[in-house]
Scaffold this active site. Structure first.
Site, PDB file in Angstrom:
ATOM      1  N   GLU A  38      39.208  38.442  37.185  1.00 39.83           N
ATOM      2  CA  GLU A  38      38.758  38.422  38.582  1.00 39.83           C
ATOM      3  C   GLU A  38      37.256  38.748  38.644  1.00 39.83           C
ATOM      4  O   GLU A  38      36.779  39.576  37.847  1.00 39.83           O
ATOM      5  CB  GLU A  38      39.570  39.500  39.335  1.00 39.83           C
ATOM      6  CG  GLU A  38      39.223  39.707  40.794  1.00 39.83           C
ATOM      7  CD  GLU A  38      40.049  40.864  41.399  1.00 39.83           C
ATOM      8  OE1 GLU A  38      40.663  41.649  40.639  1.00 39.83           O
ATOM      9  OE2 GLU A  38      40.089  40.960  42.637  1.00 39.83           O
ATOM     10  N   LYS A 108      42.065  34.838  47.168  1.00 39.11           N
ATOM     11  CA  LYS A 108      42.991  35.988  47.063  1.00 39.11           C
ATOM     12  C   LYS A 108      43.583  36.363  48.428  1.00 39.11           C
ATOM     13  O   LYS A 108      42.838  36.625  49.389  1.00 39.11           O
ATOM     14  CB  LYS A 108      42.241  37.180  46.461  1.00 39.11           C
ATOM     15  CG  LYS A 108      43.108  38.407  46.182  1.00 39.11           C
ATOM     16  CD  LYS A 108      42.271  39.491  45.491  1.00 39.11           C
ATOM     17  CE  LYS A 108      43.089  40.676  45.033  1.00 39.11           C
ATOM     18  NZ  LYS A 108      42.270  41.688  44.337  1.00 39.11           N
ATOM     19  N   CYS A 141      44.715  39.406  40.736  1.00 45.90           N
ATOM     20  CA  CYS A 141      44.998  40.843  40.618  1.00 45.90           C
ATOM     21  C   CYS A 141      46.134  41.327  41.505  1.00 45.90           C
ATOM     22  O   CYS A 141      47.286  41.031  41.247  1.00 45.90           O
ATOM     23  CB  CYS A 141      43.702  41.630  40.830  1.00 45.90           C
ATOM     24  SG  CYS A 141      43.766  43.208  39.924  1.00 45.90           S
ATOM     25  N   VAL A 168      43.549  48.245  38.030  1.00 43.75           N
ATOM     26  CA  VAL A 168      43.260  49.673  37.896  1.00 43.75           C
ATOM     27  C   VAL A 168      44.537  50.512  37.924  1.00 43.75           C
ATOM     28  O   VAL A 168      44.539  51.645  37.454  1.00 43.75           O
ATOM     29  CB  VAL A 168      42.269  50.169  38.983  1.00 43.75           C
ATOM     30  CG1 VAL A 168      40.886  49.589  38.737  1.00 43.75           C
ATOM     31  CG2 VAL A 168      42.733  49.817  40.388  1.00 43.75           C
TER      32      VAL A 168
END
Ligand code: ACM
Length: 262
Positions: A38, A108, A141, A168
């Protein structure tokens, strides 16, 4: 079909340097499909919209043109995350790019955390594109957390899902096994490494461990947690056309859409 994922740590704001790193890593990489992370040309943590608008580019802009040259050198197609500018709007997008230019762009849909303050949410659904005759869908993501993302792509006919990521949270790599299995698709999840703390107190540590999973839920390849890597595999994408889990069970046709509304 030879596929690859390029896990690396883009340097924030250094678009030319990041593109050079991609060119170098792909120079000796014959591949039909290469997936990149990304926002791989710009880095992730924009301080504000002004900074984002300065670094964002249209889908036909110079960065994507340069990536088209990389695709030509690899002899295949690339999926790369980038900040897409359309007039004064910016989307967190990923382009499927071939030697002939842009094949398609996904924007996205499920924005993560501070992204909600910076980007427009995607407005074009989950399209399925064709590259080298293979139906390919894209997720970015945080889309992984919503099973509707991969399901929409599978219902749209995708055999391979290219997942451009800057993960993350620690859960996605495991969840991908289920996403692949429940849809009987290949998933190529290319994550970045490194860390960014461009805003005091808001640190992002990216988890690496890019992962490729087959339609039977088997892990085909894994990247390291905190180092750049080119992760490759050879796959037969047609396996994703077989949606049976037993001789009497089909993951798409057995859905009870009379009993639920998804
Ligand atoms: C994310 O969606 N970049 C966590």
């Amino acid at each position: 079909m030879n596929v690859a994922m390029l896990q690396f740590a883009p340097v924030f704001g250094e678009v030319q340097e990041n593109l050079r790193a991609i060119e170098e890593a792909c120079a000796d990489l014959p591949a039909d499909l290469v997936v990149l992370p990304e926002l791989c040309t710009t880095g992730y943590q924009f301080r504000d919209r002004k900074e984002l608008l300065e670094l964002a580019e249209p889908a036909g802009g110079p960065s994507i043109q340069r990536l088209s040259g990389v695709a030509a050198a690899c002899g295949g197609h690339l999926v790369a995350g980038f900040a897409e500018k359309e007039s004064d709007l910016v989307f967190n997008s990923a382009a499927l790019v071939g030697p002939e230019g842009v094949v398609g762009v996904y924007r996205k849909i499920h924005l993560f955390s501070e992204e909600k303050r910076l980007f427009e949410p995607g407005n074009r659904g989950f399209p399925v594109f064709r590259a080298g005759g293979i139906p390919i869908g894209i997720m970015i993501c945080f889309d992984w957390l919503f099973p509707e993302s991969a399901r929409s792509l599978a219902l749209g006919g995708a055999w391979v899902i290219a997942h451009a990521a800057n993960l993350v949270l620690p859960f996605c790599q495991d969840a991908l096994i289920t996403r692949a299995l429940e849809n009987r698709v290949f998933i190529m999840s290319c994550n970045r490494t490194g860390r960014e703390e461009r805003i005091a107190g808001k640190k992002y540590e990216f988890t690496g461990r890019s992962r490729m999973v087959g339609p039977d839920g088997k892990i085909l390849a894994d990247g390291p947690p905190d180092a750049p890597a080119v992760i490759t595999a050879e796959i037969d994408p047609r396996r994703a056309d077989d949606k049976k889990v037993t001789s009497l069970n089909h993951v798409i046709r057995d859905r009870r859409t009379d009993q639920y509304r998804l």
